[in-house]
Design a protein around this motif. Structure first.
Motif, short mmCIF file in Angstrom:
data_model
loop_
_atom_site.label_atom_id
_atom_site.label_comp_id
_atom_site.label_asym_id
_atom_site.label_seq_id
_atom_site.Cartn_x
_atom_site.Cartn_y
_atom_site.Cartn_z
N GLY A 86 30.13 134.78 57.73
CA GLY A 86 29.69 135.90 57.66
C GLY A 86 30.70 137.21 58.70
O GLY A 86 31.75 137.24 57.10
N ASN A 87 30.50 137.77 59.45
CA ASN A 87 31.33 139.45 59.62
C ASN A 87 32.44 139.28 60.17
O ASN A 87 33.18 139.74 60.26
CB ASN A 87 30.68 140.47 59.75
N GLY A 88 32.33 137.94 61.71
CA GLY A 88 33.00 138.38 62.17
C GLY A 88 33.30 140.07 63.01
O GLY A 88 32.24 140.07 63.86
N GLY A 89 34.80 139.97 63.05
CA GLY A 89 34.76 141.99 63.44
C GLY A 89 34.23 143.02 62.79
O GLY A 89 34.66 143.88 63.92
N ARG A 90 34.13 142.76 61.51
CA ARG A 90 33.88 143.96 60.76
C ARG A 90 31.86 144.01 61.05
O ARG A 90 31.35 143.63 61.78
CB ARG A 90 33.60 143.09 59.30
N PHE A 91 31.56 145.22 60.96
CA PHE A 91 30.47 145.80 60.51
C PHE A 91 29.55 144.75 60.11
O PHE A 91 29.65 143.72 59.26
CB PHE A 91 29.99 146.98 59.52
N GLY A 92 28.72 144.26 61.38
CA GLY A 92 26.91 143.71 60.88
C GLY A 92 27.25 142.62 62.17
O GLY A 92 26.24 142.14 62.37
N ALA A 93 28.94 142.03 62.22
CA ALA A 93 29.20 140.71 63.29
C ALA A 93 28.52 139.76 62.92
O ALA A 93 28.22 139.19 61.67
CB ALA A 93 28.43 141.41 64.61
N ASP A 94 27.79 139.19 63.75
CA ASP A 94 27.51 137.47 63.41
C ASP A 94 28.27 136.78 62.40
O ASP A 94 27.57 136.53 61.32
CB ASP A 94 25.96 138.04 62.43
N GLY A 95 29.26 136.53 62.82
CA GLY A 95 30.35 135.47 62.00
C GLY A 95 30.33 134.42 62.76
O GLY A 95 29.46 134.43 63.58
N VAL A 96 30.79 133.35 61.63
CA VAL A 96 30.87 132.06 62.61
C VAL A 96 31.80 131.73 62.60
O VAL A 96 33.09 131.83 61.55
CB VAL A 96 30.88 130.83 61.35
N ASN A 97 32.75 131.88 63.33
CA ASN A 97 34.01 132.31 64.94
C ASN A 97 34.28 131.39 65.98
O ASN A 97 34.99 130.99 66.63
CB ASN A 97 34.20 133.50 64.72
N VAL A 98 33.55 130.04 66.52
CA VAL A 98 33.74 129.25 67.08
C VAL A 98 34.50 128.82 66.96
O VAL A 98 34.68 127.35 66.34
CB VAL A 98 32.37 128.69 68.03
N GLU A 99 35.75 128.01 67.73
CA GLU A 99 36.89 127.47 67.83
C GLU A 99 37.35 126.46 68.72
O GLU A 99 37.12 126.91 70.17
CB GLU A 99 38.06 127.49 67.60
N THR A 100 37.98 124.68 68.54
CA THR A 100 37.99 124.01 69.81
C THR A 100 39.36 123.90 70.05
O THR A 100 40.30 124.01 68.82
CB THR A 100 37.40 123.18 69.35
N LYS A 101 39.65 124.65 71.16
CA LYS A 101 40.85 124.53 71.54
C LYS A 101 41.27 122.67 72.54
O LYS A 101 42.31 122.33 71.49
CB LYS A 101 40.91 125.62 73.10
N ASN A 102 40.51 123.51 73.30
CA ASN A 102 40.47 121.32 74.33
C ASN A 102 39.07 120.83 73.71
O ASN A 102 38.02 121.70 74.26
CB ASN A 102 41.19 121.72 74.67
N VAL A 103 39.50 119.72 73.91
CA VAL A 103 38.21 118.77 74.46
C VAL A 103 38.61 117.42 74.84
O VAL A 103 39.53 116.19 73.79
CB VAL A 103 36.52 118.66 73.54
N TYR A 104 38.37 116.98 76.21
CA TYR A 104 39.39 115.50 76.56
C TYR A 104 38.52 114.97 77.89
O TYR A 104 37.14 115.61 78.18
CB TYR A 104 40.97 115.98 76.31
#
Length: 425
Positions: free
Chosen positions: A90-108
């Motif tokens: 996907g595009n994230g911060g580029r034109f069109g957006a809709d990027g795959v950008n969810v990251e996991t920082k912590n899970v406990y």
């Protein structure tokens, strides 16, 4: 109809009972930073001119099943303006957006009972030396126990599994003993162990690194004196036929004096890191594994800006001097002040030096002065939550950096400025 009424009544009772049994909490922040600056370059004495905008959203979801058990998920979304998402989908911060950008920082999993605390999973773990060993997210287990004025903490993390068929991973162990001696004196002793079973990537070398030392803090009225020294001691073992083992020994010490004043505080920190003085051993500092040390000194170039998000960390004092064998001496003045109308100001002035400009195992420099940095942050909070600030830092390089641009030129002074909108919640 009668059965439907019974089911609806049961669901209603369950819905009303759930809040009493569990609690849901959401916190985190939204942050946008608009940067412009010139940064140190080895090919251009004028520096590398750059402009960019970062955007980060972090959300920490805590679901408390009861007073003893919670499950935590901490995720983030980076959508830097005009750039593709990290997953390259996907595009994230580029034109069109809709990027795959969810990251996991912590899970406990977080459990607390009586004076015992156990946390299992991917979590943030920081040393007790202001991050000069490590201050990072990692996966493992942490357990602590209070005994009156004494607290014992231990943890283990798997940094790298390597191949599951071989003993070639990297493991991290730690323990901390904290003691409250009096109302004015607190202390601790900490030890950390990094076991790297494949130090060269070829299954021919291993590394055992220990980090240990004491910390003391004296508090009297509005004055605090806080200091520590941490030692690095270890060995790199060459398992090839005729291989040579290499020892390592180094240390970093710091002393910080702080005084509370009306509407803020004033601080002075001194940092000393040893140089490499042995031509056979590797006596230089190897930690600062996540490059997030000494973040509360209001510095942005020679040290780390605490608000850094999706961008490189300059960290010149540690990266160029301490961790290359030249050692480090740093003298830093800083202040934090509350101003009228929900405004604030923070500033820092630092001077940095190498301990030795010609240590073993590193190239000779023209002098020991790394240079100085002046940094400031002025902001205002709108609607109690929206923090808008202007941030900037200027650094001038000393003779330590002479002839480091194309081997003949000296770098000019550099700067970094950014406007930030930060909304913690």
């Amino acid at each position: 109809m009668k059965m439907m009424k019974v089911l609806l009544a049961a669901l209603l009772v369950a819905a009303l009972a759930t809040p009493a049994l569990a609690e849901f909490k959401l916190n985190g922040y939204y942050r946008t930073q608009m940067y412009s600056g010139e940064f140190k370059s080895t090919t251009d004495k004028d520096g590398d001119s750059q402009q960019w905008t970062t955007q980060r959203f972090r959300a920490k979801l805590t679901y408390s099943l009861n007073d003893n058990v919670s499950v935590v998920y901490y995720g983030e979304v980076d959508a830097d303006w005009g750039l593709q998402s990290k997953g390259s989908i996907g595009n994230g911060g580029r034109f069109g957006a809709d990027g795959v950008n969810v990251e996991t920082k912590n899970v406990y999993l977080d459990t607390k009972f009586d004076n015992t605390h156990i946390r299992l999973g991917t979590q943030g773990i920081a040393d007790g030396f202001d991050g000069i060993v490590v201050n990072a997210d990692m996966t493992g287990v942490l357990a602590s126990q209070n005994y009156g004025k004494t607290k014992l903490t231990a943890f283990y993390s798997k940094w790298d599994e390597g191949s599951r068929s071989d003993w070639d991973g990297t493991d991290f162990y730690g323990a901390k003993l904290e003691q409250t001696f009096t109302d004015t004196l607190k202390g601790s002793f900490q030890i950390y162990y990094v076991a790297e079973n494949d130090a060269d990537g070829n299954d021919t070398a291993t590394a055992d690194l220990f980090y240990f030392g004491p910390r003391l803090a004296f508090v009297m009225d509005n004055f605090t004196l806080d200091g520590f020294v941490v030692f690095q001691d270890g060995e790199f073992e060459d398992n090839t036929v005729g291989g040579t083992d290499i020892d390592t020994f180094a240390y970093v010490g710091s002393l910080k004096a702080s005084m509370k004043i009306d509407g803020g505080d004033l601080n002075f920190r001194f940092i000393y890191g040893s140089e490499n003085d042995d031509d056979k051993d590797a006596d230089f500092w190897m930690a600062d594994f996540d490059q997030y040390a000494f973040v509360n000194e209001n510095q942005m170039l020679f040290l780390i800006d605490p608000y850094v998000t999706d961008w490189a960390k300059e960290n010149y004092a540690l990266n160029d001097s301490l961790k290359q064998g030249y050692g480090l001496m740093a003298f830093i003045l800083s202040g934090n002040h509350k101003l009228p109308e929900n405004m604030y100001a923070k500033w820092g002035l630092g001077y940095y030096m190498a301990v030795d400009d010609n240590p073993d195992g590193a190239a000779k420099r023209e002098g020991d002065s790394l240079g100085f940095e002046v940094a400031a942050r002025v902001g205002k909070k709108f609607f109690e939550k929206v923090d808008v600030s202007l941030n900037g830092a200027y650094a001038s390089f000393g003779d330590f950096y002479d002839n480091t641009v194309n081997g003949t030129d000296d770098p000019d002074s550099i700067y970094k400025v950014y406007a930030m909108v930060n909304v913690p919640f």
